[in-house]
Design a protein around this motif. Structure first.
Motif, PDB file in Angstrom:
ATOM      1  N   GLN A  91       4.294 -10.760  -0.274  1.00 15.92           N
ATOM      2  CA  GLN A  91       5.488 -11.156   0.907  1.00 15.92           C
ATOM      3  C   GLN A  91       4.881 -10.675   2.334  1.00 15.92           C
ATOM      4  OE1 GLN A  91       6.466  -9.687  -1.634  1.00 15.92           O
ATOM      5  NE2 GLN A  91       8.149  -8.340  -1.082  1.00 15.92           N
ATOM      6  N   ALA A  92       3.769  -9.716   2.347  1.00 14.85           N
ATOM      7  CA  ALA A  92       3.172  -9.134   3.696  1.00 14.85           C
ATOM      8  C   ALA A  92       1.961 -10.158   3.760  1.00 14.85           C
ATOM      9  CB  ALA A  92       2.959  -7.954   3.342  1.00 14.85           C
ATOM     10  N   LEU A  93       1.537 -10.944   2.902  1.00 14.99           N
ATOM     11  CA  LEU A  93       0.244 -11.550   3.521  1.00 14.99           C
ATOM     12  C   LEU A  93       0.315 -12.755   4.436  1.00 14.99           C
ATOM     13  CD1 LEU A  93      -1.461 -11.872  -0.419  1.00 14.99           C
ATOM     14  CD2 LEU A  93      -1.591 -10.049   1.495  1.00 14.99           C
ATOM     15  N   PRO A  94      -0.528 -12.947   5.250  1.00 14.61           N
ATOM     16  CA  PRO A  94      -1.859 -12.459   5.297  1.00 14.61           C
ATOM     17  C   PRO A  94      -2.265 -11.009   5.866  1.00 14.61           C
ATOM     18  CG  PRO A  94      -2.139 -14.238   6.975  1.00 14.61           C
ATOM     19  CD  PRO A  94      -0.484 -14.055   6.262  1.00 14.61           C
ATOM     20  N   GLN A  95      -3.171 -10.394   5.184  1.00 13.10           N
ATOM     21  CA  GLN A  95      -3.747  -9.201   5.953  1.00 13.10           C
ATOM     22  C   GLN A  95      -4.492  -9.533   7.027  1.00 13.10           C
ATOM     23  OE1 GLN A  95      -5.576  -6.906   3.073  1.00 13.10           O
ATOM     24  NE2 GLN A  95      -3.928  -5.965   2.211  1.00 13.10           N
ATOM     25  N   LEU A  96      -4.611  -8.670   8.075  1.00  8.50           N
ATOM     26  CA  LEU A  96      -5.481  -9.163   9.404  1.00  8.50           C
ATOM     27  C   LEU A  96      -6.773  -8.075   9.369  1.00  8.50           C
ATOM     28  CD1 LEU A  96      -2.338  -9.377  11.658  1.00  8.50           C
ATOM     29  CD2 LEU A  96      -3.449 -11.099  10.307  1.00  8.50           C
ATOM     30  N   ILE A 129      -5.515  -5.933  13.177  1.00  7.13           N
ATOM     31  CA  ILE A 129      -5.803  -5.296  11.714  1.00  7.13           C
ATOM     32  C   ILE A 129      -4.389  -4.598  11.123  1.00  7.13           C
ATOM     33  CG2 ILE A 129      -6.808  -3.379  10.723  1.00  7.13           C
ATOM     34  CD1 ILE A 129      -8.652  -2.820  13.094  1.00  7.13           C
ATOM     35  N   GLY A 130      -3.928  -5.242  10.177  1.00  7.38           N
ATOM     36  CA  GLY A 130      -2.804  -4.952   9.370  1.00  7.38           C
ATOM     37  C   GLY A 130      -2.213  -5.562   8.254  1.00  7.38           C
ATOM     38  N   SER A 131      -1.223  -5.831   7.886  1.00  7.12           N
ATOM     39  CA  SER A 131      -0.353  -4.855   8.490  1.00  7.12           C
ATOM     40  C   SER A 131      -0.437  -3.344   7.786  1.00  7.12           C
ATOM     41  CB  SER A 131       1.383  -5.227   8.017  1.00  7.12           C
ATOM     42  OG  SER A 131       1.671  -5.172   6.817  1.00  7.12           O
ATOM     43  N   ILE A 132      -0.077  -2.376   8.632  1.00  4.84           N
ATOM     44  CA  ILE A 132      -0.381  -0.927   8.282  1.00  4.84           C
ATOM     45  C   ILE A 132       1.041  -0.365   7.586  1.00  4.84           C
ATOM     46  CG2 ILE A 132      -0.885   1.174   9.289  1.00  4.84           C
ATOM     47  CD1 ILE A 132      -2.095  -0.380  11.698  1.00  4.84           C
ATOM     48  N   ARG A 133       0.751   0.395   6.361  1.00  6.33           N
ATOM     49  CA  ARG A 133       1.701   0.844   5.687  1.00  6.33           C
ATOM     50  C   ARG A 133       1.360   2.196   5.333  1.00  6.33           C
ATOM     51  NH1 ARG A 133       5.735  -2.118   2.965  1.00  6.33           N
ATOM     52  NH2 ARG A 133       6.471  -0.272   2.636  1.00  6.33           N
ATOM     53  N   SER A 134       2.240   2.908   4.427  1.00  5.94           N
ATOM     54  CA  SER A 134       2.064   4.151   4.196  1.00  5.94           C
ATOM     55  C   SER A 134       1.323   4.950   3.300  1.00  5.94           C
ATOM     56  CB  SER A 134       3.683   4.670   3.516  1.00  5.94           C
ATOM     57  OG  SER A 134       3.983   3.938   2.456  1.00  5.94           O
ATOM     58  N   ALA A 135       1.015   6.256   3.494  1.00  4.86           N
ATOM     59  CA  ALA A 135       0.153   7.021   2.814  1.00  4.86           C
ATOM     60  C   ALA A 135       0.213   7.442   1.396  1.00  4.86           C
ATOM     61  CB  ALA A 135      -0.354   8.059   3.581  1.00  4.86           C
ATOM     62  N   ARG A 136      -0.565   7.720   0.688  1.00  2.97           N
ATOM     63  CA  ARG A 136      -0.465   8.447  -0.726  1.00  2.97           C
ATOM     64  C   ARG A 136      -1.575   9.395  -0.668  1.00  2.97           C
ATOM     65  NH1 ARG A 136       3.417   5.870  -0.041  1.00  2.97           N
ATOM     66  NH2 ARG A 136       4.499   4.500  -1.323  1.00  2.97           N
ATOM     67  N   PRO A 137      -1.344  10.564  -1.379  1.00  2.00           N
ATOM     68  CA  PRO A 137      -2.306  11.532  -1.393  1.00  2.00           C
ATOM     69  C   PRO A 137      -3.793  11.212  -2.005  1.00  2.00           C
ATOM     70  CG  PRO A 137      -0.333  12.458  -2.371  1.00  2.00           C
ATOM     71  CD  PRO A 137      -0.088  10.869  -2.367  1.00  2.00           C
ATOM     72  N   TYR A 138      -3.914  10.178  -2.828  1.00  2.00           N
ATOM     73  CA  TYR A 138      -5.386   9.888  -3.081  1.00  2.00           C
ATOM     74  C   TYR A 138      -5.907   9.030  -1.969  1.00  2.00           C
ATOM     75  CZ  TYR A 138      -1.964   6.436  -5.195  1.00  2.00           C
ATOM     76  OH  TYR A 138      -0.947   5.582  -5.422  1.00  2.00           O
ATOM     77  N   TYR A 139      -5.056   8.132  -1.340  1.00  2.00           N
ATOM     78  CA  TYR A 139      -5.702   7.592  -0.308  1.00  2.00           C
ATOM     79  C   TYR A 139      -6.160   8.478   0.962  1.00  2.00           C
ATOM     80  CZ  TYR A 139      -3.778   3.220  -1.848  1.00  2.00           C
ATOM     81  OH  TYR A 139      -3.511   2.054  -2.647  1.00  2.00           O
ATOM     82  N   LEU A 140      -5.562   9.626   0.982  1.00  2.00           N
ATOM     83  CA  LEU A 140      -6.269  10.861   1.741  1.00  2.00           C
ATOM     84  C   LEU A 140      -7.354  11.289   1.488  1.00  2.00           C
ATOM     85  CD1 LEU A 140      -2.795  12.973   2.418  1.00  2.00           C
ATOM     86  CD2 LEU A 140      -3.870  11.300   3.912  1.00  2.00           C
ATOM     87  N   GLU A 141      -7.586  11.534   0.343  1.00  3.43           N
ATOM     88  CA  GLU A 141      -8.757  11.969  -0.405  1.00  3.43           C
ATOM     89  C   GLU A 141      -9.953  10.927  -0.176  1.00  3.43           C
ATOM     90  OE1 GLU A 141      -8.889  13.653  -4.467  1.00  3.43           O
ATOM     91  OE2 GLU A 141      -6.708  13.531  -4.476  1.00  3.43           O
ATOM     92  N   ARG A 195       7.376  -9.646  12.228  1.00  3.83           N
ATOM     93  CA  ARG A 195       8.557  -8.832  12.329  1.00  3.83           C
ATOM     94  C   ARG A 195       9.730  -9.840  11.896  1.00  3.83           C
ATOM     95  NH1 ARG A 195      11.386  -4.163  16.154  1.00  3.83           N
ATOM     96  NH2 ARG A 195      13.417  -4.406  15.133  1.00  3.83           N
ATOM     97  N   ARG A 196       9.671 -11.088  12.632  1.00  8.93           N
ATOM     98  CA  ARG A 196      10.737 -11.793  12.242  1.00  8.93           C
ATOM     99  C   ARG A 196      10.241 -12.982  10.976  1.00  8.93           C
ATOM    100  NH1 ARG A 196       9.837 -13.942  16.913  1.00  8.93           N
ATOM    101  NH2 ARG A 196       8.291 -15.305  16.289  1.00  8.93           N
ATOM    102  N   ASN A 197       9.202 -13.034  10.720  1.00  7.29           N
ATOM    103  CA  ASN A 197       8.727 -13.886   9.557  1.00  7.29           C
ATOM    104  C   ASN A 197       8.630 -13.228   8.260  1.00  7.29           C
ATOM    105  OD1 ASN A 197       9.003 -16.131  11.018  1.00  7.29           O
ATOM    106  ND2 ASN A 197       6.819 -15.722  11.887  1.00  7.29           N
ATOM    107  N   LEU A 198       7.972 -12.024   8.294  1.00  7.77           N
ATOM    108  CA  LEU A 198       7.818 -11.228   6.904  1.00  7.77           C
ATOM    109  C   LEU A 198       8.707 -10.141   6.818  1.00  7.77           C
ATOM    110  CD1 LEU A 198       3.978 -11.367   7.414  1.00  7.77           C
ATOM    111  CD2 LEU A 198       5.292 -13.011   6.170  1.00  7.77           C
ATOM    112  N   GLY A 199       9.050  -9.402   7.785  1.00  4.10           N
ATOM    113  CA  GLY A 199      10.179  -8.440   7.724  1.00  4.10           C
ATOM    114  C   GLY A 199       9.667  -7.124   8.618  1.00  4.10           C
ATOM    115  N   TYR A 200      10.488  -6.254   8.840  1.00 10.58           N
ATOM    116  CA  TYR A 200      10.261  -5.153   9.658  1.00 10.58           C
ATOM    117  C   TYR A 200       9.181  -4.282   8.983  1.00 10.58           C
ATOM    118  CZ  TYR A 200      11.301  -0.749  12.423  1.00 10.58           C
ATOM    119  OH  TYR A 200      11.531   0.061  13.135  1.00 10.58           O
ATOM    120  N   GLU A 201       9.252  -4.026   7.645  1.00 11.93           N
ATOM    121  CA  GLU A 201       8.362  -2.870   7.236  1.00 11.93           C
ATOM    122  C   GLU A 201       6.921  -3.521   6.999  1.00 11.93           C
ATOM    123  OE1 GLU A 201      10.397  -4.919   3.665  1.00 11.93           O
ATOM    124  OE2 GLU A 201      10.800  -4.751   5.680  1.00 11.93           O
TER     125      GLU A 201
END
Length: 373
Positions: A91-96, A129-141, A195-201
């Motif tokens: 539901q967040a596609l397309p990426q940019l 570039i986006g949409s940008i989402r949250s981190a996980r430890p292995y992405y930090l690695e 935000r309007r079409n895909l959602g706040y997150e």
């Protein structure tokens, strides 16, 4: 193209001498004269053009992008790349802007869903570039392995703890001072249409131009640390020797997500599909295409928390696959510690040489079966 020179025909005059004795005889004699054919013009000779040999191309010997082997501005070679968390829910596609990443890493995030980490050596010319989402430890690695500047919007509790403990240069669009209310007002902002079409997150974005502009005002280190090198090498043709046919590669992550890579011989790249459709860049509408496809198989497990967060083991060694030029081989991968980049060898221990261009690294559970045909 051949040149022709046309020669003008020369007409010969006919002379007839008639001896006539009277008017009647003159008419009869004239009627009995057989006309002579006009001379035929000589065929025009064909002039052969002088062949001009193609000039020998001068090999490129300028600065190269360390992540792709492609030409790049010399000022960007030693910069820390930018690693950006990318949302990959349907539901967040397309990426940019993901098609312009030098490397795309894809891993499980929680449950069966995946996220990408797009790594850009020089994002200045990339659009949104986006949409940008949250981190996980292995992405930090993964980011640490590139000595990269990490851009994210939120994160799991353990990711926040690791950012502090590991000294990650992390710019947060949710719990940090890096998200504004309008385009260009800060490093990131929430796009009104998304935000309007895909959602706040699913609405946090940035642009390459904004990254360049804002980074110029920040005080953190933006050049590689002393001694850092990215140990991957590139060649004009990265097709692996003694490979198997890999015109279509299917890479399952979970019951929710499977990646498909189809080789396009005309461009020498793999066209990417997901969710049963082409994987497109929302900036251009073009399908994402990459030169190199890598698969890293490792241990992935559910942490058991209420969110279904995953753990992915990126330290150590393991098996996988490398595909380029329509051929695929089994490989071994290595990442000695969280601060090291991936390296790849064939089964005999020889380093893999990638094709010049972008790479897509699929990090999947050992239990999943990759197929190629």
């Amino acid at each position: 193209m051949s040149c022709k020179r046309i020669l003008s025909p020369v007409c010969a005059a006919l002379a007839l001498t008639l001896c006539l004795s009277g008017c009647g005889d003159s008419q009869e004699a004239a009627a009995s004269v057989t006309p002579q054919p006009l001379p035929t013009a000589s065929a025009a000779p064909t002039l052969s053009p002088t062949a001009t040999p193609d000039p020998t191309p001068t090999p490129y010997d300028g600065p190269e992008n360390p992540l792709t082997g492609m030409p790049i501005d010399g000022d960007a070679v030693n910069k820390r790349p930018v690693a950006i968390m990318l949302n990959n829910l349907k539901q967040a596609l397309p990426q940019l802007g993901q098609s312009e990443a030098d490397i795309i890493y894809e891993c499980l995030a929680e449950g069966g869903i995946t996220r990408m980490l797009g790594v850009y050596q020089d994002p200045s010319d990339v659009g949104a570039i986006g949409s940008i989402r949250s981190a996980r430890p292995y992405y930090l690695e993964l980011a640490l392995g590139h000595d990269a500047i990490f851009i994210h919007a939120g994160g799991s509790e353990d990711a926040y703890a690791d950012i502090r403990a590991w000294g990650v240069t992390a710019l947060d669009g949710v719990n940090g001072p890096y998200c504004g209310s309008s385009p260009g007002s800060n490093l990131m902002w929430r796009d009104a249409d998304r935000r309007r079409n895909l959602g706040y997150e699913h609405s946090v974005i940035t642009t390459g131009e904004t990254i360049e502009e804002k980074f110029a005002t920040y005080s953190f280190r933006q050049e590689h640390k002393d001694g850092y090198t990215y140990p991957i090498t590139f060649a004009d043709d990265g097709t692996p020797e003694n490979g198997s046919t890999a015109n279509t590669i299917t890479v399952p992550f979970s019951n929710y997500k499977t990646g498909v890579f189809t080789y396009d011989a005309d461009s020498g790249t793999y066209l990417v599909e997901e969710y049963g459709a082409p994987y497109v860049d929302g900036n251009t509408g073009d399908q994402v295409a990459v030169t190199n496809v890598l698969v890293v198989q490792t241990s992935c497990w559910n942490t058991g928390d209420s969110y279904g967060h995953m753990e992915v083991d990126l330290t150590g060694t393991g098996s996988g696959y490398y595909a380029c030029g329509g051929q695929i081989i089994p490989i071994r991968w290595s990442k000695p510690d969280r601060n090291s980049p991936f390296t790849y060898t064939d089964e005999n221990g020889q380093p893999i040489v990638l094709g010049r261009g972008s790479s897509y690294v699929n990090i999947i559970p050992k239990s999943e079966q990759v197929t190629a045909e």
